[in-house]
Design a protein around this motif. Structure first.
Motif, PDB file in Angstrom:
ATOM      1  N   ALA A 124      23.148  22.804  82.029  1.00  0.00           N
ATOM      2  CA  ALA A 124      21.868  22.342  82.560  1.00  0.00           C
ATOM      3  C   ALA A 124      21.430  23.212  83.732  1.00  0.00           C
ATOM      4  O   ALA A 124      20.229  23.391  83.971  1.00  0.00           O
ATOM      5  N   GLN A 125      22.388  23.767  84.453  1.00  0.00           N
ATOM      6  CA  GLN A 125      22.062  24.667  85.555  1.00  0.00           C
ATOM      7  C   GLN A 125      21.504  25.983  85.031  1.00  0.00           C
ATOM      8  O   GLN A 125      20.546  26.523  85.576  1.00  0.00           O
ATOM      9  N   ALA A 126      22.105  26.499  83.963  1.00  0.00           N
ATOM     10  CA  ALA A 126      21.629  27.738  83.323  1.00  0.00           C
ATOM     11  C   ALA A 126      22.277  27.833  81.947  1.00  0.00           C
ATOM     12  O   ALA A 126      23.499  27.734  81.818  1.00  0.00           O
ATOM     13  N   ALA A 127      21.452  28.044  80.939  1.00  0.00           N
ATOM     14  CA  ALA A 127      21.966  28.093  79.571  1.00  0.00           C
ATOM     15  C   ALA A 127      23.025  29.184  79.402  1.00  0.00           C
ATOM     16  O   ALA A 127      23.987  29.031  78.642  1.00  0.00           O
ATOM     17  N   GLY A 128      22.881  30.277  80.126  1.00  0.00           N
ATOM     18  CA  GLY A 128      23.828  31.371  80.026  1.00  0.00           C
ATOM     19  C   GLY A 128      25.211  31.041  80.537  1.00  0.00           C
ATOM     20  O   GLY A 128      26.158  31.806  80.306  1.00  0.00           O
ATOM     21  N   HIS A 129      25.363  29.914  81.209  1.00  0.00           N
ATOM     22  CA  HIS A 129      26.670  29.535  81.734  1.00  0.00           C
ATOM     23  C   HIS A 129      27.646  29.140  80.637  1.00  0.00           C
ATOM     24  O   HIS A 129      28.832  28.924  80.901  1.00  0.00           O
ATOM     25  N   ASP A 130      27.158  29.067  79.432  1.00  0.00           N
ATOM     26  CA  ASP A 130      28.060  28.797  78.305  1.00  0.00           C
ATOM     27  C   ASP A 130      29.153  29.860  78.208  1.00  0.00           C
ATOM     28  O   ASP A 130      30.238  29.596  77.685  1.00  0.00           O
ATOM     29  N   ARG A 131      28.893  31.049  78.739  1.00  0.00           N
ATOM     30  CA  ARG A 131      29.879  32.128  78.651  1.00  0.00           C
ATOM     31  C   ARG A 131      31.119  31.859  79.501  1.00  0.00           C
ATOM     32  O   ARG A 131      32.135  32.556  79.353  1.00  0.00           O
ATOM     33  N   PHE A 132      31.071  30.866  80.371  1.00  0.00           N
ATOM     34  CA  PHE A 132      32.230  30.546  81.207  1.00  0.00           C
ATOM     35  C   PHE A 132      33.134  29.494  80.566  1.00  0.00           C
ATOM     36  O   PHE A 132      34.084  29.027  81.200  1.00  0.00           O
ATOM     37  N   PHE A 133      32.854  29.141  79.323  1.00  0.00           N
ATOM     38  CA  PHE A 133      33.634  28.120  78.623  1.00  0.00           C
ATOM     39  C   PHE A 133      34.131  28.639  77.287  1.00  0.00           C
ATOM     40  O   PHE A 133      33.425  29.378  76.604  1.00  0.00           O
ATOM     41  N   ILE A 134      35.342  28.234  76.927  1.00  0.00           N
ATOM     42  CA  ILE A 134      35.852  28.446  75.575  1.00  0.00           C
ATOM     43  C   ILE A 134      36.313  27.096  75.034  1.00  0.00           C
ATOM     44  O   ILE A 134      36.707  26.211  75.801  1.00  0.00           O
ATOM     45  N   ALA A 135      36.231  26.949  73.727  1.00  0.00           N
ATOM     46  CA  ALA A 135      36.562  25.674  73.103  1.00  0.00           C
ATOM     47  C   ALA A 135      38.053  25.361  73.236  1.00  0.00           C
ATOM     48  O   ALA A 135      38.902  26.246  73.133  1.00  0.00           O
TER      49      ALA A 135
END
Length: 248
Positions: A173-184
C-alpha cells in the motif's frame, strides 16, 4: 568489532554478543537496559562497548520505541534517555549508540561536515521514516545527504524473517514496487528483506553511499542476539547488541 568500509576511518563499530561479562541466557556483551540481566553487568558492558570505539567518550542512547523520532545527542543520564530511535551529533566526546536484536542498526557519517548519526530501524521505524529523519537532523547540523555514507549492520535476514499477508499488504500500500522486498513462504506467509528495504529508502532519499553488511542476527547464535530466535526457542529473556559511532 565489525567495521563498514563505507564509514572508513570514522570511529564506529557494530558489536555482537562476543566479549562482555553477562552470563546465562544473555551471556556476552549484553547492553540492554530493559533486559533481566544484572544491571551492573549491563553497565560494564556498555562502558566496554563505548570505549572500544571512543575511549572515555560519553555514551548516548535512546529509550527506543520503534518510532521515526531523531534527536540531537547530549550527555543525558541513562535514566533520562529520550523516547526516540535515532541520534545525531557534531560534538567530539560523545559516542552514539543504538541497540538491536534483529532490527537494523544504521550508522551515518558526513566526514567533511563532522556530523554523525545512528538509527534503530526496525520494520516500523524504517516504514515511517526513521532513516530519513536522521538524514534531516544531520543536515540541520551542516551535513549534506549526497556526502553522507550509511552502513546497515547485523539484522535479521530475509530467509529468517517470516511475515504474514497483512504485513506485506501494508508495504504494498505504501508503494506497489515494494513487492520486490518479499518472497513467498509457506501458505499465507512471506519473507521480508529488511536490509534491502532500508537500503532502498536511503538511496531514494539521496544518501551518497549505502552499504549493507549482510549479516543475519537470527542465524548466528554464537555471534549475535536475536529476539525472534529467543522467542522461537521459548527463552525467558534476550540480549541486545549495540552499534556505535562518534566524531573522530
Amino acid at each position: 568489532m565489525i567495521k563498514a568500509a563505507a564509514l572508513g576511518t570514522v570511529p564506529h563499530g557494530f558489536l555482537g554478543r562476543r566479549g562482555g561479562v553477562s552470563v546465562g541466557p544473555v551471556a556476552g556483551l549484553n547492553v540492554g537496559l530493559g533486559s533481566a540481566d544484572d544491571p551492573a553487568a549491563v553497565a560494564q558492558n556498555r562502558r566496554l562497548a563505548a570505549d572500544s570505539v571512543l575511549p572515555g567518550a560519553i555514551l548516548a542512547t535512546c529509550y527506543q520505541v520503534h518510532s521515526a523520532l531523531c534527536v540531537e545527542a547530549d550527555a543525558w543520564p541513562d535514566a533520562e534517555r529520550p523516547h526516540a530511535d535515532a541520534l545525531v551529533t557534531d560534538r567530539a566526546g560523545i559516542v552514539l549508540g543504538v541497540l538491536t536484536a534483529d532490527c537494523a542498526p544504521v550508522l551515518f557519517a558526513d566526514v567533511q561536515a563532522g556530523v554523525v548519526g545512528a538509527a534503530h530501524a526496525g520494520w516500523k521505524g524504517a516504514f515511517t521514516g526513521v532513516c530519513e529523519a536522521t538524514v534531516d537532523a544531520m543536515e540541520a547540523l551542516g551535513a549534506r545527504r549526497e556526502r553522507i555514507a550509511a552502513a546497515i549492520g547485523p539484522c535479521i535476514a530475509q530467509k529468517s524473517y517470516e511475515v504474514d499477508e497483512a504485513f506485506r499488504a501494508r508495504f504494498l500500500a505504501q508503494a506497489a514496487g515494494h513487492d520486490r522486498f518479499f518472497i513467498a513462504g509457506r501458505e499465507g506467509h512471506h519473507h521480508f528483506a529488511l536490509e534491502a528495504y532500508v537500503a532502498d529508502r536511503l538511496a531514494e532519499y539521496g544518501v551518497g553511499v549505502v552499504e549493507g553488511l549482510g549479516l543475519d542476527t537470527y542465524d548466528d547464535e554464537a555471534r549475535f542476539y536475536s529476539f525472534r530466535r529467543a522467542t522461537h526457542a521459548g527463552e525467558a529473556d534476550y540480549g541486545r547488541q549495540i552499534a556505535l559511532i562518534g566524531v573522530g
